[in-house]
Design an enzyme around this catalytic site. Structure first.
Site, PDB file in Angstrom:
ATOM      1  N   GLY A  45       0.810  -1.211   0.000  1.00 15.60           N
ATOM      2  CA  GLY A  45       0.000   0.000   0.000  1.00 15.60           C
ATOM      3  C   GLY A  45       0.841   1.257   0.000  1.00 15.60           C
ATOM      4  O   GLY A  45       0.645   2.170  -0.817  1.00 15.60           O
ATOM      5  N   ALA A  46       1.790   1.324   0.925  1.00 16.86           N
ATOM      6  CA  ALA A  46       2.651   2.504   1.032  1.00 16.86           C
ATOM      7  C   ALA A  46       3.486   2.687  -0.231  1.00 16.86           C
ATOM      8  O   ALA A  46       3.681   3.814  -0.701  1.00 16.86           O
ATOM      9  CB  ALA A  46       3.554   2.381   2.260  1.00 16.86           C
ATOM     10  N   GLU A 138      -2.780  -7.223   1.332  1.00 15.31           N
ATOM     11  CA  GLU A 138      -1.918  -7.381   2.507  1.00 15.31           C
ATOM     12  C   GLU A 138      -2.608  -6.873   3.769  1.00 15.31           C
ATOM     13  O   GLU A 138      -2.014  -6.871   4.836  1.00 15.31           O
ATOM     14  CB  GLU A 138      -0.584  -6.646   2.310  1.00 15.31           C
ATOM     15  CG  GLU A 138       0.380  -7.384   1.414  1.00 15.31           C
ATOM     16  CD  GLU A 138       1.765  -6.741   1.357  1.00 15.31           C
ATOM     17  OE1 GLU A 138       2.697  -7.424   0.918  1.00 15.31           O
ATOM     18  OE2 GLU A 138       1.915  -5.556   1.741  1.00 15.31           O
ATOM     19  N   ASN A 179      -0.022 -10.280 -11.396  1.00 19.74           N
ATOM     20  CA  ASN A 179       1.030 -10.827 -12.243  1.00 19.74           C
ATOM     21  C   ASN A 179       0.537 -12.159 -12.819  1.00 19.74           C
ATOM     22  O   ASN A 179      -0.548 -12.631 -12.473  1.00 19.74           O
ATOM     23  CB  ASN A 179       2.357 -10.963 -11.496  1.00 19.74           C
ATOM     24  CG  ASN A 179       2.299 -11.929 -10.316  1.00 19.74           C
ATOM     25  OD1 ASN A 179       1.529 -12.890 -10.311  1.00 19.74           O
ATOM     26  ND2 ASN A 179       3.113 -11.682  -9.305  1.00 19.74           N
ATOM     27  N   ASP A 202       8.364 -10.044 -20.266  1.00 18.30           N
ATOM     28  CA  ASP A 202       7.500 -10.189 -21.447  1.00 18.30           C
ATOM     29  C   ASP A 202       6.396  -9.140 -21.504  1.00 18.30           C
ATOM     30  O   ASP A 202       5.474  -9.247 -22.315  1.00 18.30           O
ATOM     31  CB  ASP A 202       6.889 -11.597 -21.488  1.00 18.30           C
ATOM     32  CG  ASP A 202       7.944 -12.662 -21.704  1.00 18.30           C
ATOM     33  OD1 ASP A 202       8.880 -12.407 -22.494  1.00 18.30           O
ATOM     34  OD2 ASP A 202       7.859 -13.732 -21.079  1.00 18.30           O
ATOM     35  N   GLY A 203       6.480  -8.114 -20.645  1.00 14.97           N
ATOM     36  CA  GLY A 203       5.557  -7.000 -20.738  1.00 14.97           C
ATOM     37  C   GLY A 203       4.269  -7.205 -19.963  1.00 14.97           C
ATOM     38  O   GLY A 203       4.240  -7.854 -18.916  1.00 14.97           O
ATOM     39  N   GLY A 230       6.258  -3.876  -9.096  1.00 19.77           N
ATOM     40  CA  GLY A 230       4.840  -4.126  -9.346  1.00 19.77           C
ATOM     41  C   GLY A 230       3.965  -3.036  -8.760  1.00 19.77           C
ATOM     42  O   GLY A 230       2.932  -2.673  -9.334  1.00 19.77           O
ATOM     43  N   ASP A 231       4.365  -2.507  -7.603  1.00 23.94           N
ATOM     44  CA  ASP A 231       3.591  -1.437  -6.966  1.00 23.94           C
ATOM     45  C   ASP A 231       3.671  -0.147  -7.774  1.00 23.94           C
ATOM     46  O   ASP A 231       2.669   0.560  -7.938  1.00 23.94           O
ATOM     47  CB  ASP A 231       4.099  -1.207  -5.533  1.00 23.94           C
ATOM     48  CG  ASP A 231       3.930  -2.438  -4.664  1.00 23.94           C
ATOM     49  OD1 ASP A 231       2.917  -3.148  -4.831  1.00 23.94           O
ATOM     50  OD2 ASP A 231       4.808  -2.711  -3.826  1.00 23.94           O
ATOM     51  N   GLY A 263      15.042  -1.137 -11.564  1.00 23.95           N
ATOM     52  CA  GLY A 263      16.454  -0.781 -11.611  1.00 23.95           C
ATOM     53  C   GLY A 263      16.925  -0.004 -10.405  1.00 23.95           C
ATOM     54  O   GLY A 263      18.101   0.360 -10.302  1.00 23.95           O
TER      55      GLY A 263
END
Length: 289
Positions: A45-46, A138, A179, A202-203, A230-231, A263
């Site tokens: 969340g954060a 979560e 995902n 793979d996008g 992902g966040d 990265g």
């Protein structure tokens, strides 16, 4: 695309991430030495609220921390990112903690101790019709369902970690983000209104009622840490869609933001404004056509 980015309210977890960085992940029963320990603000969340704010959106956080030093540190980090923390409760339970092992390739293993994340409620929290509400799993499913019931505008669920979802919750979702593993683990998503699925290198792709309607390739990047990527993708996709971008453009922008995040060693990485990623992906699209 609108120049005024929309408001996003994130309902979710706030954790202290304790990260051990090592050459490889341990197997069951194995002890590995030589790791480097670090601590940083985290929680899905954060992370999403911080990303939304850094991308230029108006971000508000609804959640809970403990009345302890880690809790104050998490509040300070969110405020520094530009997040409104007035709806973050301070409870007697300890601040949530995530114990994370990361290998040199960026892969990780995570154990979450929810602490205060398991103790807050939606009582007194209201949403405006013009703000997007973004949740994850979560925190308690009852809290997420209550947020969905209260939200009169665009409601988004990042269905992670994967679990069986009540039919009412799925029906109230304008968008679900997962995902590829989570997509497989939640069969009911095949019938959901709109689902964005990420596939790592793979996008990503968009599905309407199980039909693939858009896709965008991933950018090549050197992986430092996948924890917050992902966040950052979730926050960027919500902002991009709410700003008027079509599915393909929005996915491309979110992929670019996720690439910058992966990265960066931080779970709450510094990001450019959303407009920068729109220009970047538009230029890349023009060059490849």
């Amino acid at each position: 695309m609108s120049t005024q980015l929309p408001a996003v309210t994130v309902v979710g977890s706030i954790n202290l991430d304790m990260i051990a960085t090592t050459d490889r992940l341990p197997t069951a029963g194995e002890t590995i030495g030589g790791a480097v320990l670090s601590e940083q603000p985290g929680g899905k969340g954060a992370n999403q609220a911080a990303a939304a704010a850094r991308l230029g959106g108006s971000a508000r956080m609804v959640g809970a921390v403990g009345k302890d030093a880690p809790g104050q540190r998490m509040l300070d980090a969110l405020a520094a990112a530009g997040v409104d923390t007035s709806d973050v409760a301070q409870l007697s339970e300890p601040t949530g903690t995530a114990l994370i092992v990361v290998d040199r390739g960026g892969e990780n293993q995570i154990v979450v101790c929810p602490g205060a994340n398991a103790g807050f409620s939606m009582e007194g929290v209201e949403f405006r019709a013009d703000e997007a509400v973004l949740c994850q799993l979560e925190v308690g499913l009852d809290v997420v369902l209550e947020a969905a019931r209260k939200a009169s505008g665009f409601f988004v669920l990042n269905a992670a970690p994967a679990m069986d979802l009540p039919a009412e919750l799925l029906e109230r979702c304008d968008l679900v983000i997962v995902n590829e593993t989570e997509y497989e683990l939640i069969p009911a998503l095949a019938d959901a209104k709109l689902v964005a699925v990420t596939y790592g290198k793979d996008g990503s792709a968009m599905f309407e009622r199980g039909r693939r309607v858009a896709e965008a390739p991933a950018a090549a990047v050197t992986v430092a840490n996948t924890i917050g990527a992902g966040d950052a993708f979730c926050a960027a996709l919500v902002l991009a869609l709410r700003s008027g971008l079509d599915y393909t453009q929005a996915l491309a922008v979110a992929n670019a933001v996720g690439a910058d995040a992966v990265g960066d060693p931080s779970s709450q990485p510094d990001l450019a404004q959303l407009g920068h990623y729109v220009e970047r992906t538009t230029a890349a699209s023009g060059a490849s056509s």
